[in-house]
Design a protein around this motif. Structure first.
Motif, PDB file in Angstrom:
ATOM      1  N   GLN A 125      27.903 -16.863  -5.583  1.00 15.38           N
ATOM      2  CA  GLN A 125      28.757 -17.395  -4.528  1.00 15.38           C
ATOM      3  C   GLN A 125      28.088 -17.350  -3.158  1.00 15.38           C
ATOM      4  OE1 GLN A 125      31.418 -19.049  -5.205  1.00 15.38           O
ATOM      5  NE2 GLN A 125      31.437 -18.477  -7.366  1.00 15.38           N
ATOM      6  N   ILE A 126      27.410 -16.252  -2.852  1.00 18.61           N
ATOM      7  CA  ILE A 126      26.805 -16.176  -1.520  1.00 18.61           C
ATOM      8  C   ILE A 126      25.617 -17.131  -1.415  1.00 18.61           C
ATOM      9  CG2 ILE A 126      27.618 -13.816  -1.176  1.00 18.61           C
ATOM     10  CD1 ILE A 126      24.752 -12.842  -1.517  1.00 18.61           C
ATOM     11  N   LEU A 127      24.903 -17.341  -2.523  1.00 18.30           N
ATOM     12  CA  LEU A 127      23.800 -18.298  -2.493  1.00 18.30           C
ATOM     13  C   LEU A 127      24.319 -19.731  -2.463  1.00 18.30           C
ATOM     14  CD1 LEU A 127      21.259 -16.716  -5.023  1.00 18.30           C
ATOM     15  CD2 LEU A 127      21.173 -16.684  -2.525  1.00 18.30           C
ATOM     16  N   ALA A 128      25.388 -20.005  -3.213  1.00 20.79           N
ATOM     17  CA  ALA A 128      25.964 -21.352  -3.231  1.00 20.79           C
ATOM     18  C   ALA A 128      26.455 -21.733  -1.843  1.00 20.79           C
ATOM     19  CB  ALA A 128      27.108 -21.420  -4.240  1.00 20.79           C
ATOM     20  N   ASN A 129      27.039 -20.789  -1.128  1.00 18.99           N
ATOM     21  CA  ASN A 129      27.504 -21.076   0.224  1.00 18.99           C
ATOM     22  C   ASN A 129      26.332 -21.325   1.164  1.00 18.99           C
ATOM     23  OD1 ASN A 129      28.252 -19.730   3.114  1.00 18.99           O
ATOM     24  ND2 ASN A 129      29.980 -20.857   2.263  1.00 18.99           N
ATOM     25  N   ASN A 130      25.321 -20.478   1.064  1.00 15.11           N
ATOM     26  CA  ASN A 130      24.162 -20.591   1.946  1.00 15.11           C
ATOM     27  C   ASN A 130      23.392 -21.889   1.736  1.00 15.11           C
ATOM     28  OD1 ASN A 130      23.660 -18.702   3.924  1.00 15.11           O
ATOM     29  ND2 ASN A 130      21.787 -17.968   2.999  1.00 15.11           N
TER      30      ASN A 130
END
Length: 365
Positions: A125-130
């Motif tokens: 999730q944090i990579l997908a957002n970034n």
């Protein structure tokens, strides 16, 4: 010939899963004399949407109960029970039941079994957002080769800070993965962890994962009062992982004031704990604000209030909020690991050793 040796323990298993004969056979082989009765229930029965129809005699015969939430209608049928093992990490489904309030039967949980898969979901999730994954997937569906300027520059996570609110098995494995990304990690726990001994993990951990010695965080914070929480949130947190159990103390633990603090760093919120820990309307408002207004970068929620999330909830459509239907803990190794905890505790019972993963009635987890 004399009478057969009586069974040492009779285990009653009530789960919405088909029995795994290999796992159950291994338990019987390792613990001679143990007998097992396995009852496969519907999910509706497990979560109280329909009667479970487990005979009272089954409860009365058992010495160990393995369940998600199904209990007898009267605690008198648990008079022979010496251990209740929950197949869930949280105990909120049995809190405020007669078993919780009117007995001293030890209750253990399955905390630790889904540390790997949930932490992978967090990193996803944090990579997908970034990396603007939602936008890129939309482009792929449209067969559109977008311009670099439409994506914008990506700030990687090297040097960013992860704040772990609840440094248990999930928090520790997420810390391990985040550290590999180059992030700094700080931890928050209910009680102080000021010594090496207090920082150690005492519950179940999947081998080769986590932070058993508690050495990853660069700093530890603690407390259940707002002042302590706010002190933690003011430590320049870029990503906040919510991994605390739902208790009266953590109900709506994070709202307008907390998001305003986190908004100063344009932080990203991840909740894999329980929906009611967060005030949903306050979160939506904070994410909708721009960075100049002190808004949050976004959020990823695997849990919501309520669940299932209604079709008309605004959460579905907020651009920088990702919502998944409480699936981050799903994994084909879940049952193996939950039964591994039971196996360890059977050995501990036989040897007179302390049980692991014991739920504290005082703390609620």
């Amino acid at each position: 010939m004399g009478d057969a040796t009586p069974a040492k323990e009779h285990i009653l298993i009530l789960l919405p899963l088909p029995p795994n004969e290999e796992i159950l056979g291994g338990i019987k082989k390792k613990h001679p004399g143990v007998t097992i009765k396995y009852v496969t229930l519907s999910f509706s029965a497990v979560f109280g949407l329909e009667p479970h129809n487990v005979p009272d005699g089954d409860f009365l015969e058992a010495t160990i109960l393995v369940t998600l939430a199904v209990l007898p209608n009267d605690i008198k049928f648990l008079k022979n029970i010496k251990l209740i093992h929950l197949f869930s990490a949280g105990a909120d489904k049995v809190v405020d039941t007669p078993v919780w309030n009117d007995t001293k039967i030890p209750i253990t949980n399955s905390s630790g079994v889904h540390g790997p898969q949930i932490s992978e979901w967090v990193i996803l999730q944090i990579l997908a957002n970034n990396h603007k994954q939602k936008l890129l997937l939309e482009w792929q569906k449209k067969h559109y080769w977008g311009k670099h300027t439409e994506v914008g520059w990506v700030r990687d996570y090297v040097g960013q800070r992860l704040g772990v609110l609840g440094y248990g098995a999930i928090g520790r494995q997420t810390a391990r993965l985040s550290k590999a990304l180059g992030m700094d990690v700080i931890a928050y726990t209910a009680s102080p962890r000021t010594t090496p001994e207090s920082k150690r993990e005492t519950g179940y951990t999947v081998p080769g994962t986590g932070d058993d010695e508690g050495v990853i965080p660069s700093a530890w914070y603690s407390g259940l009062d707002k002042a302590s929480l706010h002190h933690f949130l003011k430590q320049d947190i870029d990503v906040l992982l919510i991994a605390v159990p739902l208790t009266p103390q953590t109900h709506h633990f994070l709202g307008k004031e907390e998001f305003e603090i986190l908004g100063k760093k344009n932080a990203f919120i991840v909740n894999i704990a329980r929906g009611p820990i967060v005030k949903t309307d306050d979160l939506i408002t904070a994410v909708k604000k721009s960075p100049k207004e002190g808004g949050l970068r976004g959020a990823a929620l695997d849990v919501t209030e309520p669940e299932p999330l209604p079709e008309d909830s605004e959460l579905w459509d907020v651009e920088n909020i990702a919502v998944t239907p409480h699936v981050s803990g799903l994994g084909d190794t879940y049952a193996d690991r939950a039964f591994a905890i039971l196996d360890i505790n059977l050995t501990n019972l036989e040897k007179g050793k302390p049980l692991i993963n014991v739920v504290s009635r005082k703390k609620g987890y």
